[in-house]
Scaffold this active site. Structure first.
Site, PDB file in Angstrom:
ATOM      1  N   ASP A 154      -1.959  10.102  -9.642  1.00 29.29           N
ATOM      2  CA  ASP A 154      -1.755   9.199 -10.779  1.00 29.29           C
ATOM      3  C   ASP A 154      -0.272   8.973 -11.034  1.00 29.29           C
ATOM      4  O   ASP A 154       0.153   7.857 -11.392  1.00 29.29           O
ATOM      5  CB  ASP A 154      -2.417   9.763 -12.038  1.00 29.29           C
ATOM      6  CG  ASP A 154      -3.936   9.726 -11.967  1.00 29.29           C
ATOM      7  OD1 ASP A 154      -4.474   9.034 -11.069  1.00 29.29           O
ATOM      8  OD2 ASP A 154      -4.582  10.401 -12.795  1.00 29.29           O
ATOM      9  N   ASP A 180       0.848  -1.187   0.000  1.00 29.07           N
ATOM     10  CA  ASP A 180       0.000   0.000   0.000  1.00 29.07           C
ATOM     11  C   ASP A 180       0.887   1.240   0.000  1.00 29.07           C
ATOM     12  O   ASP A 180       1.891   1.303   0.736  1.00 29.07           O
ATOM     13  CB  ASP A 180      -0.918   0.011   1.232  1.00 29.07           C
ATOM     14  CG  ASP A 180      -1.929   1.144   1.184  1.00 29.07           C
ATOM     15  OD1 ASP A 180      -2.973   0.954   0.542  1.00 29.07           O
ATOM     16  OD2 ASP A 180      -1.662   2.198   1.793  1.00 29.07           O
ATOM     17  N   ASN A 210      -3.141  13.081  -2.899  1.00 24.92           N
ATOM     18  CA  ASN A 210      -4.264  13.521  -3.739  1.00 24.92           C
ATOM     19  C   ASN A 210      -4.858  14.834  -3.252  1.00 24.92           C
ATOM     20  O   ASN A 210      -5.155  15.738  -4.051  1.00 24.92           O
ATOM     21  CB  ASN A 210      -5.350  12.440  -3.761  1.00 24.92           C
ATOM     22  CG  ASN A 210      -5.187  11.481  -4.924  1.00 24.92           C
ATOM     23  OD1 ASN A 210      -4.549  11.785  -5.919  1.00 24.92           O
ATOM     24  ND2 ASN A 210      -5.761  10.304  -4.788  1.00 24.92           N
ATOM     25  N   GLU A 219      -4.794   2.316  -4.128  1.00 22.90           N
ATOM     26  CA  GLU A 219      -3.332   2.419  -4.049  1.00 22.90           C
ATOM     27  C   GLU A 219      -2.691   1.124  -3.553  1.00 22.90           C
ATOM     28  O   GLU A 219      -1.545   1.129  -3.111  1.00 22.90           O
ATOM     29  CB  GLU A 219      -2.933   3.583  -3.135  1.00 22.90           C
ATOM     30  CG  GLU A 219      -3.299   3.401  -1.665  1.00 22.90           C
ATOM     31  CD  GLU A 219      -4.688   3.881  -1.315  1.00 22.90           C
ATOM     32  OE1 GLU A 219      -4.917   4.207  -0.144  1.00 22.90           O
ATOM     33  OE2 GLU A 219      -5.548   3.941  -2.218  1.00 22.90           O
TER      34      GLU A 219
END
Length: 281
Positions: A160, A143, A151, A186
């Site tokens: 991204d 992770d 973000n 993720e």
């Protein structure tokens, strides 16, 4: 990262239909031209041949008929060759569209890694193979640390970027026999055949270090990304009731969450719980 275009089978079939109509139109035009050649030239021949005997007229008609048949045969050859060419072209187009459909059905469009559905298919195959041949199988769950913060503070563009770059680093630093997939969001999953949890943990530590030392850069601030990983294998979950696949995933995820609780940017291996029998009094 390679982007896959969306196939349009309807457009391919429409193009083929138009090509067939064009070919048939040309063919019919050729036939009509041949028929008109018979109708248009036979009468002058008969009229001009009125002063000749019957054998002369018959020879003229035979020559005219032979010419028309040769004309139609030539047109037929052209039509057959064109149809074969168009059929081969359509076959190539359909194969290309099928290849894209297959690739998009098993690959994640952003990262290019295998998707979740493909991962479960391979997990089932690898578990069955390990059980059949009595070998081990390890699973690494990974992770990206603080991904939501990336973000929220920097924007989805940087999120991204983190996903694509971490995917690239992970895929470039595993064995060819290992299977890596984007598990969701993720999270990533890596199947490690024939390795126990300790060796798989060493592989996970290598991946963690690779991601840590590689700063992700683009126009703007440098992006520092780390990962947390949990590792489990079949031997560490044996004697557990229920489906083996679910327990393997749950054990690796529990280890990953423990790595996050320990401060992130680390690897935790799932340990087998050994039940000890209490001594009789």
């Amino acid at each position: 990262m390679k982007k896959l275009s969306t196939p349009r089978p309807f457009r391919i079939w429409l193009l083929f239909a138009i090509q067939v109509v064009m070919v048939m139109t040309v063919f019919l035009c050729g036939v009509c031209a041949g028929l008109s050649l018979i109708d248009g030239r036979s009468e002058p021949i008969l009229m001009s041949a009125a002063i000749f005997d019957i054998s002369t007229i018959k020879s003229a008609m035979d020559a005219n008929r032979t010419m028309v048949f040769s004309f139609v045969a030539a047109w037929t050859s052209v039509i057959v060759a064109t149809f074969i060419f168009l059929t081969q072209r359509l076959t190539r187009q359909l194969k290309a569209a099928t290849d894209v459909l297959v690739e998009t059905s098993v690959n994640d469009p952003l990262t290019g890694l295998a998707n979740r559905r493909y991962f479960f298919e391979r997990l089932e195959q690898e578990v069955d193979r390990a059980v059949r041949y009595k070998t081990n199988l390890s699973l690494i769950m990974i992770d990206i640390d603080n991904f939501r913060k990336i973000n929220d503070e920097l924007g989805a563009q940087y999120g991204d970027l983190a996903l694509t770059e971490v995917s690239r680093l992970l895929a470039a630093n595993i064995r060819t026999s290992d299977i890596i997939a984007r598990y969701g969001g993720e999270e990533f999953a890596i199947l490690i055949p024939a390795l126990d949890v300790n060796k798989a943990a060493m592989a996970a530590e290598k991946l963690r270090n690779v991601v840590e030392v590689n700063d992700l850069t683009m126009e703007g601030p440098r992006l520092k990304v780390t990962i947390s990983a949990g590792v489990a294998d079949l031997e560490s979950i044996e004697n557990t009731d229920g489906p083996v696949r679910e327990h393997l995933i749950r054990s690796a995820e529990d280890a990953m969450y423990k790595a996050k609780s320990l401060g992130r940017n680390c690897v935790v291996a799932h340990k087998r719980i050994v039940e000890k029998q209490l001594p009789l009094l």
